[in-house]
Design a protein around this motif. Sequence first.
Motif, mmCIF file in Angstrom:
data_model
loop_
_atom_site.group_PDB
_atom_site.id
_atom_site.type_symbol
_atom_site.label_atom_id
_atom_site.label_comp_id
_atom_site.label_asym_id
_atom_site.label_seq_id
_atom_site.Cartn_x
_atom_site.Cartn_y
_atom_site.Cartn_z
ATOM 1 N N THR A 36 0.886 -1.164 0.000
ATOM 2 C CA THR A 36 0.000 0.000 0.000
ATOM 3 C C THR A 36 0.919 1.207 0.000
ATOM 4 O OG1 THR A 36 -1.610 -1.277 1.248
ATOM 5 C CG2 THR A 36 -1.890 1.123 1.250
ATOM 6 N N TYR A 37 1.166 1.726 -1.190
ATOM 7 C CA TYR A 37 2.197 2.752 -1.352
ATOM 8 C C TYR A 37 1.565 4.137 -1.257
ATOM 9 C CZ TYR A 37 6.540 4.816 -3.020
ATOM 10 O OH TYR A 37 7.717 5.525 -3.105
ATOM 11 N N LEU A 38 1.873 4.849 -0.189
ATOM 12 C CA LEU A 38 1.294 6.186 0.019
ATOM 13 C C LEU A 38 2.397 7.199 0.273
ATOM 14 C CD1 LEU A 38 -1.651 4.868 2.183
ATOM 15 C CD2 LEU A 38 -1.877 5.966 -0.052
ATOM 16 N N CYS A 39 3.459 7.069 -0.516
ATOM 17 C CA CYS A 39 4.680 7.812 -0.239
ATOM 18 C C CYS A 39 5.165 8.620 -1.457
ATOM 19 C CB CYS A 39 5.752 6.811 0.195
ATOM 20 S SG CYS A 39 6.961 7.522 1.276
ATOM 21 N N GLY A 40 4.212 9.006 -2.313
ATOM 22 C CA GLY A 40 4.577 9.810 -3.489
ATOM 23 C C GLY A 40 5.131 11.176 -3.105
ATOM 24 N N SER A 362 -0.704 14.896 7.340
ATOM 25 C CA SER A 362 0.299 14.597 8.367
ATOM 26 C C SER A 362 -0.433 14.192 9.637
ATOM 27 C CB SER A 362 1.166 15.831 8.633
ATOM 28 O OG SER A 362 1.829 16.194 7.448
ATOM 29 N N LEU A 363 -0.093 13.010 10.130
ATOM 30 C CA LEU A 363 -0.842 12.446 11.259
ATOM 31 C C LEU A 363 0.017 12.385 12.519
ATOM 32 C CD1 LEU A 363 -2.363 9.312 9.418
ATOM 33 C CD2 LEU A 363 -3.061 11.717 9.263
ATOM 34 N N GLN A 364 -0.602 12.725 13.627
ATOM 35 C CA GLN A 364 0.043 12.505 14.923
ATOM 36 C C GLN A 364 -0.854 11.584 15.734
ATOM 37 O OE1 GLN A 364 0.712 16.459 16.466
ATOM 38 N NE2 GLN A 364 2.678 16.630 15.418
ATOM 39 N N LEU A 365 -0.223 10.654 16.444
ATOM 40 C CA LEU A 365 -1.026 9.728 17.238
ATOM 41 C C LEU A 365 -1.257 10.325 18.619
ATOM 42 C CD1 LEU A 365 0.344 6.259 16.134
ATOM 43 C CD2 LEU A 365 -1.346 7.750 15.070
ATOM 44 N N ILE A 366 -2.503 10.210 19.071
ATOM 45 C CA ILE A 366 -2.875 10.884 20.318
ATOM 46 C C ILE A 366 -2.427 10.071 21.535
ATOM 47 C CG2 ILE A 366 -4.880 11.632 21.703
ATOM 48 C CD1 ILE A 366 -6.248 12.189 18.900
ATOM 49 N N ARG A 367 -2.618 8.729 21.459
ATOM 50 C CA ARG A 367 -2.353 7.937 22.664
ATOM 51 C C ARG A 367 -1.172 6.991 22.528
ATOM 52 N NH1 ARG A 367 -6.477 4.800 24.831
ATOM 53 N NH2 ARG A 367 -7.097 4.169 22.735
ATOM 54 N N LYS A 368 -0.886 6.579 21.302
ATOM 55 C CA LYS A 368 0.175 5.578 21.117
ATOM 56 C C LYS A 368 1.442 6.241 20.589
ATOM 57 C CE LYS A 368 -1.908 1.434 21.700
ATOM 58 N NZ LYS A 368 -2.556 0.517 20.822
ATOM 59 N N GLU A 369 2.536 5.490 20.737
ATOM 60 C CA GLU A 369 3.813 6.027 20.281
ATOM 61 C C GLU A 369 3.889 5.946 18.747
ATOM 62 O OE1 GLU A 369 8.346 5.034 21.007
ATOM 63 O OE2 GLU A 369 7.043 4.392 22.667
ATOM 64 N N VAL A 382 2.465 -1.277 4.410
ATOM 65 C CA VAL A 382 2.177 0.131 4.091
ATOM 66 C C VAL A 382 3.504 0.856 3.900
ATOM 67 C CG1 VAL A 382 1.245 2.314 4.981
ATOM 68 C CG2 VAL A 382 0.039 0.157 5.421
ATOM 69 N N ILE A 383 3.645 1.546 2.784
ATOM 70 C CA ILE A 383 4.827 2.408 2.640
ATOM 71 C C ILE A 383 4.354 3.854 2.744
ATOM 72 C CG2 ILE A 383 6.756 3.122 1.180
ATOM 73 C CD1 ILE A 383 6.913 0.366 0.060
ATOM 74 N N ALA A 384 4.773 4.481 3.851
ATOM 75 C CA ALA A 384 4.470 5.893 4.089
ATOM 76 C C ALA A 384 5.780 6.485 4.591
ATOM 77 C CB ALA A 384 3.372 6.016 5.138
ATOM 78 N N ASP A 385 5.765 7.647 5.208
ATOM 79 C CA ASP A 385 7.019 8.021 5.859
ATOM 80 C C ASP A 385 6.820 8.681 7.202
ATOM 81 O OD1 ASP A 385 6.649 10.640 5.098
ATOM 82 O OD2 ASP A 385 8.219 10.630 3.567
ATOM 83 N N TRP A 386 7.886 8.577 7.945
ATOM 84 C CA TRP A 386 7.934 9.084 9.304
ATOM 85 C C TRP A 386 8.835 10.302 9.302
ATOM 86 C CZ3 TRP A 386 5.858 8.956 13.943
ATOM 87 C CH2 TRP A 386 6.587 9.423 15.038
ATOM 88 N N ARG A 387 8.396 11.385 9.883
ATOM 89 C CA ARG A 387 9.252 12.559 10.000
ATOM 90 C C ARG A 387 9.373 12.949 11.463
ATOM 91 N NH1 ARG A 387 11.370 11.288 6.368
ATOM 92 N NH2 ARG A 387 11.552 12.125 4.286
ATOM 93 N N GLU A 388 10.607 13.020 11.920
ATOM 94 C CA GLU A 388 10.853 13.424 13.309
ATOM 95 C C GLU A 388 10.328 14.838 13.526
ATOM 96 O OE1 GLU A 388 11.857 11.507 15.591
ATOM 97 O OE2 GLU A 388 12.758 9.847 14.487
ATOM 98 N N VAL A 391 5.590 12.760 13.225
ATOM 99 C CA VAL A 391 4.550 12.803 12.191
ATOM 100 C C VAL A 391 4.663 11.621 11.232
ATOM 101 C CG1 VAL A 391 4.114 14.005 10.005
ATOM 102 C CG2 VAL A 391 3.806 15.225 12.130
ATOM 103 N N ILE A 392 3.500 11.034 10.936
ATOM 104 C CA ILE A 392 3.417 10.057 9.844
ATOM 105 C C ILE A 392 2.799 10.803 8.660
ATOM 106 C CG2 ILE A 392 2.382 7.894 9.026
ATOM 107 C CD1 ILE A 392 2.128 7.015 11.966
ATOM 108 N N ARG A 393 3.536 10.815 7.557
ATOM 109 C CA ARG A 393 2.990 11.504 6.373
ATOM 110 C C ARG A 393 2.352 10.458 5.453
ATOM 111 N NH1 ARG A 393 7.680 15.270 3.897
ATOM 112 N NH2 ARG A 393 8.650 13.229 3.631
ATOM 113 N N ILE A 394 1.130 10.746 5.050
ATOM 114 C CA ILE A 394 0.400 9.842 4.160
ATOM 115 C C ILE A 394 -0.033 10.650 2.946
ATOM 116 C CG2 ILE A 394 -1.699 8.421 3.915
ATOM 117 C CD1 ILE A 394 0.261 7.243 5.894
ATOM 118 N N ALA A 395 0.384 10.217 1.771
ATOM 119 C CA ALA A 395 0.076 11.014 0.575
ATOM 120 C C ALA A 395 -0.510 10.140 -0.528
ATOM 121 C CB ALA A 395 1.339 11.708 0.085
ATOM 122 N N PRO A 396 -1.835 10.069 -0.615
ATOM 123 C CA PRO A 396 -2.418 9.340 -1.741
ATOM 124 C C PRO A 396 -2.229 10.144 -3.039
ATOM 125 C CG PRO A 396 -4.143 10.071 -0.181
ATOM 126 C CD PRO A 396 -2.846 10.652 0.292
#
Length: 421
Positions: A36-40, A362-369, A382-388, A391-396
């Motif tokens: 599931t490639y969401l990393c364009g 750009s997603l931030q998790l409220i309760r989990k790491e 799932v291929i997405a990316d993590w940015r310090e 943030v998890i970036r998801i780009a359809p």
Amino acid sequence: MKHSLAYAQEQDAQDELGSYRKKFHIPKQENGALHTYLCGNSLGLQPKITKEYVQQELDDWANYGVEGHLNAKNPWLPYHEFLTEKMARIVGAKPIEVVVMNTLSVNLHLLMATFYRPTKERYKILIESDAFPSDRYAVESQLKFHGYPDGLLELKPRNGETLLRPEDIERKIETEGNEIALILIGCPNYYTGQVFNIKRIAELGHNKGCMVGIDLAHGAGNLKLELHDSNIDFAAWCTYKYLNSGPGSVGGCFIHERHARSFDLPRFAGWWGHDKATRFGMRDEFSPIAGAEGWQLSNPPILSLAAIKASLDIFDEVGMEKLHKKSIQLTGYLEYLLNYFLENEVEIITPKNPEERGCQLSLQLIRKEGKKVFEAITKRGVIADWREPNVIRIAPAPLYNSYQDVYHFVMILKEELDTNQ
Ligand SMILES: Cc1ncc(COP(=O)(O)O)c(C=O)c1O
């Protein structure tokens, strides 16, 4: 029901751009299933025709050697020109304003050599506080190079907020504009996905006498841009993200038409920016080509340009209008599912207004790491990316992503968040 798999399948079946997915190589997992490639937003997928385009140049090189510059099917001497009009359509510019050359950070430096002309009274450069690190490094090094190490001015979100408020950007320009030589903004911002009103920023900046440049790394091929009308002075972008031209591929530049014949503007020069009629006369005096082409230095890497040509041919066939329309729907659908299933788990920091964002959320998790969950969904294909820092970036990407990609991603994320409560 909008939150069912059947809905996603229906949307895919009705999607007028749905057939384009087949034109791309979608990476496979070890078990043979598609990722599931969401990393364009980081690296776009490879169009299947790219191999043919690159092979053509390899064949012409094999068959013609140096004579390929003139005799190749697509002669190498003017090769970059084959890309100009299509690239100009993507960013809403006139052909004279666009050139494909170098790579993004290099182009930012070249453009700053021209458009950052500090004086004792006006020497600051305004950027976002969370600008992409390469932009910050480039800007800081330019400031030091010119002897103004304290000239960095940052646009910071208000305390407790993650996005910049338009009124705060306006106030900053209004109050400090007289000292600002250059405004350089990323659009969208790589971290939050926030899109800025670049026309308004250009207007305010120009009223104060500032130059205005935009980093479109995350905008080109993603946003519906009107660079000429926005009146900014310059822009630069890479082509390996939404423009699917391959890792480290050559970038694009925009220089507004009003600067096209300002031959007295200081610039770093090379022979590829020299008047084509006399380039091979090997004259001593540099005479720049009018327009963005006049900023070129070297003869370009044809194999990379071939990959860009393949991608631009697809973009030109589809057009940004349709692509953008699907993008709004697909990203809206992602937002809907996240809110429906994961409202208490996921915070979307990207603006809600489709005019203030592109396809990335750009997603931030409220309760989990966040990092752990990101690693868990990666393991599940799932291929997405993590940015310090978080943030998890998801780009359809509307050209090759489907509604089912989005649905599967949200389901996988939900399952990971539901486990180990
Ligand atoms: C916003 C932004 N600016 C600059 C860069 C640097 O690009 P390059 O390595 O092509 O110079 C990137 C790369 O991802 C980026 O996202």
